[in-house]
Design an enzyme around this catalytic site. Structure first.
Site: not given
Length: 395
Positions: A299, A339
């Site tokens: 992530d 992201c």
């Protein structure tokens, strides 16, 4: 009100209610509006198109708010938009399992440049545009009226504020300062959030659903959580009864907070190890040491802040995922995220296909992650769909 005249042929996006007008699409400005002023956008024939915030320092010179000429963008307009955004999230908090979420999500809630996150009894706010900065007092008052928080903290420290001619801010706007750690609940797990010093607004609530979904795959497994921050994926995995989990992050504060969060939830710390390190370096060390895992979470931070950075970011994503694939046992799971709003899901899949080829692995995409309901994507603003992820089975 100052008129801003659009160049002929640039009407399509405005008519489709996209909220951005770039400086190159503007023919001329009648007058000298200050940055953050409300202006009227008109077409080449002088016909009304929309109201918006003006800023001559930003590449996005106009951020459009209202397309109905007869609806004034006044104090009540802002109060209504804030109230609508907050009320639309109320169901997320109803059952008591979660008391943290995003209350206002910028363009998606028709308030470009405003982000508001709720952390238990505190609010963390980011203002990224001069127009919202000019209307901050109204917004703060409405948030207090709706929610009666103990405190509202302004975490407007993003570098993007410089593009709007704004300084960074880190201060209490209303009520009392938050304690060093604010305890919040997400899916019945408790997290200590450092609002003042933590990254972004203090906590990544955009991974709420994904943490819960992935945890179901981790029972009895050996898990590696990379870019773990304060332990969202780690805590969910420990709650599900992992064999072991290693958490890696470059931030000492994040690792310290993660360890506190494990104690806070009464989870088995003997199954956990935390490593403060650059993730890419640590992955290479695991490879040198012959380590293998059943589940790996990647992530990372935003690698592609703009389309111009996409090629470089694609190479970084490919290399990161390639090394992770080499560390998985055959049939292991890779939960990998981006992201970066500039990278769409199809491009991300292609990057992973290249990573698999370079690693000599076969990969199946078995689930597609996305941002949760408190981070909606406005139909006329697809750029708001920034978080995407894939659960991959790797052979």
């Amino acid at each position: 009100m100052v008129d801003v005249i659009l160049k002929k042929g640039k009407e399509k996006a405005v008519l489709q209610r996209h909220p951005w007008v770039f400086s190159g699409a503007i023919e001329r400005v009648k007058g000298k509006p200050a940055n953050g002023d409300l202006v009227k956008l008109v077409d080449a024939q002088g016909k009304f198109m929309a109201y918006g915030f003006y800023n001559n320092q930003s590449r996005v010179a106009l951020r459009l708010l209202e397309w109905d000429e007869h609806t004034p963008v006044d104090e009540q307009w802002f109060r209504t938009k804030v109230a609508t955004a907050v009320q639309s999230r109320s169901y997320i908090l109803q059952d008591g399992r979660t008391n943290t979420c995003r209350l206002v999500f910028s363009e998606a809630d028709y308030l470009p440049g405003l982000i508001v996150d709720k952390y238990a009894d505190y609010l963390s706010l980011q203002i990224l545009t001069s127009g919202i900065e000019n209307n901050k007092a109204i917004i703060i008052d409405e948030l207090q009226r709706l929610l009666q928080p103990k405190g509202i903290f302004d975490k407007s420290d993003a570098s993007s504020r410089a593009h709007e001619g704004l300084d960074t801010v880190n201060e209490v706007l209303a009520g009392s300062p938050p304690p060093e750690l604010v305890e919040v609940k997400e899916n019945n797990l408790t997290y200590g959030i450092n609002i003042a010093e933590g990254q972004k607004s203090g906590f990544y609530c955009d991974q709420r659903d994904n943490r819960h979904l992935l945890a179901a795959h981790t029972a009895g497994k050996k898990v590696l959580d990379c870019f773990c921050y304060t332990g969202g994926f780690t805590l969910n995995s420990l709650q599900q009864g992992v064999a072991s989990v290693i958490s890696v992050d470059s931030s000492a504060l994040a690792i310290e907070t993660l360890k506190k969060n494990i104690v806070l939830n009464g989870l088995d710390a003997t199954k956990h190890a935390a490593i403060q390190s650059d993730v890419n370096k640590q992955l290479r060390k695991f490879k040198e040491d012959g380590e293998k895992f059943d589940v790996i979470v990647l992530d990372p931070p935003k690698y592609a802040p703009s389309r111009s950075a996409l090629d470089r970011a694609s190479r970084a994503y490919k290399d990161l995922n390639r090394i992770a694939m080499l560390l998985l046992n055959s049939g292991g799971l890779l939960a990998t995220f981006s992201c970066s709003g500039a990278m769409d899901i199809d491009t991300f899949k292609q990057v992973l296909a290249w990573a698999a080829l370079d690693a000599g692995k076969q990969v199946q995409f078995i689930y597609q992650f996305c941002q949760p309901e408190d981070h909606p994507v406005r139909a006329s603003f697809p750029e708001g769909e920034y978080l995407k992820g894939l659960l991959c089975r790797v052979y």
